[in-house]
Write an enzyme that holds these catalytic residues in place. Structure first.
Site, PDB file in Angstrom:
ATOM      1  CD  GLU A  54      74.099   3.442   7.874  1.00 11.93           C
ATOM      2  OE1 GLU A  54      73.724   4.584   7.887  1.00 11.93           O
ATOM      3  OE2 GLU A  54      75.133   2.824   8.387  1.00 11.93           O
ATOM      4  CD  GLU A  58      72.485  10.347   7.541  1.00 14.26           C
ATOM      5  OE1 GLU A  58      72.794   9.613   8.494  1.00 14.26           O
ATOM      6  OE2 GLU A  58      72.977  10.784   6.528  1.00 14.26           O
TER       7      GLU A  58
END
Length: 272
Positions: A54, A58
């Site tokens: 991943e 963010e």
């Protein structure tokens, strides 16, 4: 759902998977404590828990001058970085991107590289991943801050997404393969998610992912009007509820359920 969640969020992911490339987005999230707004790639297979891959970008609603980067590999081994910005990301649209190669992962803001990883973990970032975006409230107060329900409903708007294919050369080049300007929701490219996970205080619902005025908007809302809580329901009003096979590519993590009622109902009630 396994447990009740107090909010409804949204997540969208590509049908296509990628190994290496450059991924760029122009986005504007809402300022609100407890909220996570994302642009990331993820290895979306059943064995992901032990073979995690991943790459995260963010923006947290609690901070007015910050973006966070993360690479996660193996058994959820994380390599996090908080980056201070010269602007408030909630006030206007800005372009964020990351490049993923076999040798390094680099993040950029408004066209300028701000952080790069080239440690041993980068070689483990080699699985096919989907490109994803979502909005969700985190139960981790230490990380995201306390959730502020007074800010709801809220949204994150995405102006466009671009994907550049990785071309390995002595200088590493990237060729633009496609751009999605979100003039409509392209269901041949995107899936709408309907699931949740630990630390996520919402359930993702397809209805909270919409295209409006040339923007993809992922929304966070409260599930029902509080007045409906006072309505008395019959002790038994379902005759049967049966899971049926999912033949649709439009929704990810979606389980259709066929429901038959004893008698016609003027309104439909649902609880986790």
């Amino acid at each position: 759902f396994a447990q009740e969640k107090p909010y409804l969020g949204a997540e969208i992911r590509t049908i296509e998977t990628f190994q290496y490339g450059k991924f760029a987005v122009r986005m504007k999230p809402s300022e609100a404590s407890g909220m996570i707004y994302s642009f990331f790639t993820f290895y979306d297979e059943p064995d992901f828990a032990t073979k995690w891959n991943e790459i995260d970008l963010e923006i947290l609603g609690r901070y007015t001058n910050e973006v966070q980067f993360n690479a996660i590999v193996g058994n959820h081994q994380m390599f996090e970085k908080r980056c201070v910005l010269s602007f408030n990301p909630h006030e206007d649209f800005h372009t964020y991107a990351f490049t993923w190669t076999p040798k390094y992962i680099a993040w950029s803001v408004d066209g300028f590289e701000v952080y790069r990883q080239n440690g041993e973990h980068v070689a483990k970032m080699n699985s096919l991943q989907k490109l994803m975006m979502n909005v969700w409230p985190s139960s981790s107060v230490a990380w995201a801050g306390k959730i502020d329900p007074s800010k709801l409903p809220l949204e994150v708007a995405y102006d466009y997404v671009k994907y550049y294919a990785y071309q390995p050369t002595s200088t590493d080049t990237f060729k633009l393969k496609w751009t999605d300007d979100f003039n409509q929701l392209d269901v041949s490219r995107w899936q709408l998610a309907t699931h949740t996970f630990d630390t996520n205080e919402c359930v993702f619902t397809a209805e909270n992912a919409v295209v409006e005025e040339g923007f993809l908007k992922l929304k966070l809302t409260k599930p029902m009007d509080e007045e409906e809580e006072t309505i008395s329901l019959p002790a038994q009003f379902l005759e049967s509820a049966t899971c049926i096979s999912n033949a649709s590519k439009k929704y990810a993590m979606y389980i259709p359920v066929k429901v038959q009622f004893y008698a016609p109902m003027s309104r439909v009630y649902f609880k986790p």
